[in-house]
Motif scaffolding. Structure first.
Motif, PDB file in Angstrom:
ATOM      1  N   UNK A 384       0.825  -1.213   0.000  1.00  0.00           N
ATOM      2  CA  UNK A 384       0.000   0.000   0.000  1.00  0.00           C
ATOM      3  C   UNK A 384       0.853   1.254   0.000  1.00  0.00           C
ATOM      4  N   UNK A 385       1.991   1.203   0.694  1.00  0.00           N
ATOM      5  CA  UNK A 385       2.881   2.367   0.705  1.00  0.00           C
ATOM      6  C   UNK A 385       3.452   2.626  -0.685  1.00  0.00           C
ATOM      7  N   UNK A 386       3.772   1.546  -1.426  1.00  0.00           N
ATOM      8  CA  UNK A 386       4.277   1.708  -2.783  1.00  0.00           C
ATOM      9  C   UNK A 386       3.209   2.303  -3.703  1.00  0.00           C
ATOM     10  N   UNK A 387       1.946   1.804  -3.554  1.00  0.00           N
ATOM     11  CA  UNK A 387       0.860   2.364  -4.346  1.00  0.00           C
ATOM     12  C   UNK A 387       0.669   3.840  -4.040  1.00  0.00           C
ATOM     13  N   UNK A 388       0.717   4.181  -2.766  1.00  0.00           N
ATOM     14  CA  UNK A 388       0.554   5.591  -2.385  1.00  0.00           C
ATOM     15  C   UNK A 388       1.667   6.438  -2.978  1.00  0.00           C
ATOM     16  N   UNK A 389       2.869   5.884  -3.004  1.00  0.00           N
ATOM     17  CA  UNK A 389       4.002   6.612  -3.563  1.00  0.00           C
ATOM     18  C   UNK A 389       3.808   6.831  -5.059  1.00  0.00           C
TER      19      UNK A 389
END
Length: 394
Positions: A384-389
């Motif tokens: 999810x952090x990668x998607x947000x990035x």
């Protein structure tokens, strides 16, 4: 009771340094005077807990296995039976033992016995080297004059403890593995996001932490027992494992029956024999219950009443004791009680091992499940952090 080191001189002026088991220094000095010694000094005995060539750290890292301890008493029993003094028997036993630590300990103990210490007191000063119950069993032998029989019983108990440790080695290894997995699995998502250098550092830290959790606690506990005045603390966690509490109780009652068997026939009163066998139990709860029941023997109470007051024996045992009181066949009753204790202890050991396996499977499954959930949540958090990035870059 505490131990006291007495410095005294005999009627010829020779220096003696006996170790005396007494309630106070005054009582220890009185015992020495009653033995015809002129007391020069009396102070608490700290004891040489380990031999000169064996440090406490070495014994804590590599404790003396029960089978090697059993070997000492396997040699002592026949030597004492053939008329050897305790110190001579210790020296001869030490010469036959391959473990240099135990051989050195036997020589040290023989020297202390030569100086006037009782063998039970010498063993009691080495809590953590030998189990605490060994000194109590030897004290009963010294009191009742059944040294060779009780020394043979100690050998059998230690031999069975060695077998017991072997049977539980696999379950304990399984428990250690589950602890390591519980530490390692939650860290996998973080390790996967690091480079090679970071992975190596973190993997090393995780390994050290897991090893400290698994082995550090055991080392500190063994080291504490080897310190002067150290004692084996009861395992309160044992009651959490189904079957282990009952197993511990039956093993304690078997040890009591082994030491108690034959003591009344050696000239001791029933009360003296009963209370003399209690220190060999090595289970605080069972020991207190036995002592509470045995106190009735000092008055007008009989054997059946003592057994009933302990709360440890069922109606079958109490009825058998009442029949023995009516017929006077106490020797047959003591033999039957010992055989019954042996059978029940064997059955309880099997049930305890089964209970421990079930408990470990449950604990290990819970640890792995929780760790897997944590790892999955952490992994999803990374995604999810990668998607947000990526969304932020758009």
């Amino acid at each position: 009771m505490p131990l006291f080191q007495v410095r005294a001189r005999d009627e010829k002026g020779a220096l003696k340094t006996p170790i005396i088991d007494a309630e106070s220094s005054q009582a220890a000095a009185s015992q020495a005077r009653a033995a015809g010694l002129f007391v020069v000094e009396c102070k608490p005995h700290r004891g040489h807990l380990v031999a000169r060539t064996s440090t406490r750290v070495r014994l804590a890292l590599l404790p003396i296995p029960p089978e090697d301890q059993a070997l000492v008493f396997r040699h002592l029993a026949p030597l004492v039976k053939t008329g050897s003094s305790p110190s001579t028997a210790l020296r001869k036993a030490g010469a036959r033992i391959p473990d240099p630590r135990l051989a050195d300990l036997c020589r040290e103990m023989a020297g202390e016995v030569d100086e006037g210490a009782a063998l039970s007191a010498v063993l009691a000063a080495r809590t953590g080297v030998f189990p605490a119950w060994v000194a109590g069993a030897v004290a009963a032998a010294e009191q009742g004059g059944r040294s060779e029989e009780i020394l043979a019983s100690i050998h059998e108990e230690l031999r069975q403890e060695a077998q017991f440790a072997t049977r539980f080695a696999v379950p304990l290894a399984y428990l250690r593995a589950s602890v390591v997995l519980g530490v390692v699995v939650p860290t996998l998502p973080f390790i996967m996001t690091l480079g090679v250098t970071g992975w190596g550092v973190l993997a090393g830290m995780v390994g050290i932490l897991a090893s400290a959790l698994v082995y550090g606690g055991g080392f500190l506990r063994r080291y504490g027992r080897l310190k002067p005045g150290g004692a084996a603390s009861p395992d309160r966690a044992v009651v959490l494992v189904p079957g282990l509490g009952a197993m511990r109780k039956e093993l304690a009652l078997r040890r009591f029956a082994r030491i108690f068997h034959g003591l009344p026939a050696s000239g001791l009163s029933l009360y003296e024999a009963w209370m003399g066998a209690c220190p060999a139990v090595d289970d605080p709860a069972v020991g207190r219950a036995l002592e509470a029941g045995g106190r009735t023997l000092a008055g007008e109470g009989g054997l059946s009443e003592a057994l009933r007051l302990t709360g440890l024996y069922d109606r079958e045992v109490i009825d058998a004791a009442e029949r023995a009181e009516a017929t006077g066949e106490f020797d047959a009753f003591h033999t039957w009680l010992l055989e019954r204790a042996e059978s029940r202890a064997d059955g309880a050991s099997d049930a305890g091992r089964t209970g421990m396996w079930r408990f470990l499977l449950l604990v290990a499954g819970a640890v792995i499940m929780i760790s897997t959930v944590i790892a999955w949540l952490a992994y999803m958090g990374n995604i999810l952090a990668k998607f947000a990035e990526l969304l932020g870059e758009w």
